[in-house]
Design an enzyme around this catalytic site. Sequence first.
Site, PDB file in Angstrom:
ATOM      1  CB  CYS A   1      -0.950   0.111   1.184  1.00  0.00           C
ATOM      2  SG  CYS A   1      -2.169  -1.185   1.221  1.00  0.00           S
TER       3      CYS A   1
ATOM      4  CD  GLU B   1       8.847 -12.394  -7.916  1.00  0.00           C
ATOM      5  OE1 GLU B   1       8.192 -11.881  -7.003  1.00  0.00           O
ATOM      6  OE2 GLU B   1      10.091 -12.383  -7.937  1.00  0.00           O
TER       7      GLU B   1
ATOM      8  CG  HIS C   1      16.244 -38.975  -2.753  1.00  0.00           C
ATOM      9  ND1 HIS C   1      16.621 -40.250  -2.392  1.00  0.00           N
ATOM     10  CD2 HIS C   1      17.398 -38.307  -3.007  1.00  0.00           C
ATOM     11  CE1 HIS C   1      17.943 -40.342  -2.395  1.00  0.00           C
ATOM     12  NE2 HIS C   1      18.437 -39.169  -2.778  1.00  0.00           N
TER      13      HIS C   1
ATOM     14  CE  LYS D   1      11.236  -3.820  -4.694  1.00  0.00           C
ATOM     15  NZ  LYS D   1      11.524  -5.212  -5.042  1.00  0.00           N
TER      16      LYS D   1
ATOM     17  NE  ARG E   1       4.844   1.564   0.102  1.00  0.00           N
ATOM     18  CZ  ARG E   1       5.880   1.260   0.857  1.00  0.00           C
ATOM     19  NH1 ARG E   1       7.094   1.372   0.392  1.00  0.00           N
ATOM     20  NH2 ARG E   1       5.704   0.853   2.095  1.00  0.00           N
TER      21      ARG E   1
ATOM     22  CD  GLU F   1      15.433 -15.140  -6.136  1.00  0.00           C
ATOM     23  OE1 GLU F   1      14.600 -15.481  -5.291  1.00  0.00           O
ATOM     24  OE2 GLU F   1      15.349 -14.073  -6.769  1.00  0.00           O
TER      25      GLU F   1
ATOM     26  CG  ASN G   1       1.013   0.493   4.491  1.00  0.00           C
ATOM     27  OD1 ASN G   1       0.680  -0.680   4.407  1.00  0.00           O
ATOM     28  ND2 ASN G   1       2.253   0.913   4.284  1.00  0.00           N
ATOM     29  N   GLY G   2      -1.305  -1.139   6.619  1.00  0.00           N
ATOM     30  CA  GLY G   2      -1.062  -1.991   7.782  1.00  0.00           C
ATOM     31  C   GLY G   2      -2.263  -2.857   8.070  1.00  0.00           C
TER      32      GLY G   2
ATOM     33  CD1 TRP H   1      -0.788  -6.418  -2.975  1.00  0.00           C
ATOM     34  CD2 TRP H   1      -1.061  -6.876  -0.805  1.00  0.00           C
ATOM     35  NE1 TRP H   1      -0.556  -7.763  -2.795  1.00  0.00           N
ATOM     36  CE2 TRP H   1      -0.716  -8.079  -1.480  1.00  0.00           C
ATOM     37  CE3 TRP H   1      -1.290  -6.932   0.568  1.00  0.00           C
ATOM     38  CZ2 TRP H   1      -0.584  -9.305  -0.834  1.00  0.00           C
ATOM     39  CZ3 TRP H   1      -1.162  -8.153   1.214  1.00  0.00           C
ATOM     40  CH2 TRP H   1      -0.812  -9.318   0.510  1.00  0.00           C
TER      41      TRP H   1
ATOM     42  CE  LYS I   1      12.871 -12.422  -8.712  1.00  0.00           C
ATOM     43  NZ  LYS I   1      13.317 -12.574  -7.387  1.00  0.00           N
TER      44      LYS I   1
HETATM   45  C1  F6R Z   1      10.565 -11.601  -4.749  1.00  0.00           C
HETATM   46  C2  F6R Z   1      10.698 -10.573  -3.728  1.00  0.00           C
HETATM   47  C3  F6R Z   1      10.210 -10.873  -2.358  1.00  0.00           C
HETATM   48  C4  F6R Z   1      11.052 -10.113  -1.319  1.00  0.00           C
HETATM   49  C5  F6R Z   1      10.456 -10.314   0.081  1.00  0.00           C
HETATM   50  C6  F6R Z   1      11.280  -9.625   1.142  1.00  0.00           C
HETATM   51  O1  F6R Z   1      11.174 -11.217  -5.942  1.00  0.00           O
HETATM   52  O2  F6R Z   1      11.144  -9.490  -3.986  1.00  0.00           O
HETATM   53  O3  F6R Z   1      10.213 -12.236  -2.104  1.00  0.00           O
HETATM   54  O4  F6R Z   1      12.352 -10.591  -1.360  1.00  0.00           O
HETATM   55  O5  F6R Z   1       9.157  -9.827   0.105  1.00  0.00           O
HETATM   56  O6  F6R Z   1      11.358  -8.260   0.909  1.00  0.00           O
HETATM   57  P1  F6R Z   1      12.499  -7.381   1.552  1.00  0.00           P
HETATM   58  O7  F6R Z   1      13.774  -7.817   0.935  1.00  0.00           O
HETATM   59  O8  F6R Z   1      12.136  -5.975   1.237  1.00  0.00           O
HETATM   60  O9  F6R Z   1      12.484  -7.688   3.028  1.00  0.00           O
END
Ligand code: F6R
Length: 585
Positions: A2, A474, A490, A580, A28, A467, A95-96, A71, A471
């Site tokens: 948010c 998402e 396994h 994010k 966000r 990882e 936000n929260g 969000w 990528k």
């Molecule tokens: C995926 C991604 C998320 C962040 C996670 C932690 O590409 O970006 O998995 O890594 O939400 O976020 P931060 O690093 O801001 O604590």
Amino acid sequence: MCGIFAISGERETAGNIVLKGLKKLEYRGYDSWGIAIRDAGKISIEKQIGKISGVKKDFGKSTESMGHTRWATHGGVTNENAHPHKFGKITLVHNGIFENFLEVKKEIGAEKFKSETDTEVIAALLDELLETGLEPDEAIREAAKKIVGRFAILVMVEGIPGLFAARRGSPLILGRGKTETFIASDIPAFLEYTNTVNYLDDNEMVYISGGTAIFSNLKTGDPITKRDITVNWKIEEAEKGEFEHFMIKEIFDQKDTIARAINHDDELLKKAVKLLQESNGAYFIACGTAHKVTSAAEYFFAEISGRKINVVPAGEMPSFEKFVNEETALIAISQSGETADVLEILERGKKVGAKILAITNVETSSVARIADVHLPIQAGVEKAVASTKAATAQMALCFLLAYADAENIRPGSINRGREILRSTASSINDLLNPRYAEYVEAIAEKIVDRRNMFIIGRGALYPMALESAIKIQEVSYIHAQGFAAGELKHGPIALIEKRVPCLVLGDDSETISNAMELKARGARIIGIAPTRADVFDEWLRVPDCNGAQAIASIIPVQLLAYHLAILKGLDPDMPRNLAKSVTVK
Ligand code: F6R
């Protein structure tokens, strides 16, 4: 998670400024948006579902405005659930998460609410408190006592000019102009107007009106004096420039960011490892991609300095907190430095005397500020939801720290670590060119119609397999799963069918044997390695990085994920269901 943004000042186009600023915070949250403006004392609200990026609207004259990009947490994506929420004299964005909102909603009368949100309940609670004769700041303090959870709120009160803001757990930053004040979840919203900021800390509130900002303690009401801070963020860093999307821009930023991440003097590195060396038990705490980085760092430390560090996703740490005490080192890795799950563990750890080492991309973030030692990764603003340049910068710094940790046993280690990373950074610089990206795109074209993908790796490349899966999932929505190369036989090998793409990270003999097991079952093998093995149907060359292979190996996968998203007509910067900076638990 948010985005919130407001301005109070002498400009007559406050609503338009908020619209423009919110577009910069859209990473966000992008389910819906809303803006409130105050013109000649009258507050009006416009809100809509969908992204704000394409919105062209003239909000006309107004000297005060606040807005929100959502969000969704409580309640679906609807106009009613979008912020701002109005209840009686109160207009509010939030936000929260207000954890006990249902209880309070019942007390006020559930039938009085138009939305399903917890936010509308805060507005109602404040309105009720105002009705008892309290001043707005007193009402906010009283409401804060009742709210269990984390929040950043902005409040407009009918008949009272100016805006009130309060924070507990979710970020709020003030931008200070001479005759105007901005307040936002993140700096890019107001960076084009000012780079002088004040950070609102937890349990603080502020009243802004024009160029005036009056800070106070959210618990006691006592006045607080704030220091003006000048931030050196560059506007261009927060813009896409010549690139189509932030994700691809940030992948290419890795030409510089890895070298920048290790640009710390030895003294700071030594201070960071001292904290580790003096501890009795250390935990890496992180979420998502940052958690995968910590898993790679676990290998770096084990291999380079012989130190075992526990790796726990922050959300799982509560089961292990009984082992945290004044001798524990908590190492938090977070791009945003605002991730709620991480912060909560650090806050509780601090209370029992644990020492905190933080590695973040935002020097002034909550995680950075709670830390005993902070190492910034200096990657510049990362806006795409999918973390790319922050992850490789975090890995580079962890790699160097492992070498710094080995300095006692092998003098000269820090220099050796730096040498390896400098050479890795320079090879990555060479690798990241348009021709390489085109080659990755051509591979993406061959596999874009597939519904499943598997990725394998060994050692520090195992977390990179995990990882890689994040990528691809998402941004392309293709089901992707990472495995430790030796684990396949396994169980998971039962999933392998003809033509299923399998990314193989590494060219060591054991991993190549595992790749052959996959190929024997019909898989299409895409090797990501310094040398080409016969088993590879496709080969994405990465430089040989002398132990730092994990850093280089993830880059072609980032490019692949990006191109898969583009080929599927998706927006890689704003994938569905995500946002994010996850400031809720
Ligand atoms: C995926 C991604 C998320 C962040 C996670 C932690 O590409 O970006 O998995 O890594 O939400 O976020 P931060 O690093 O801001 O604590």
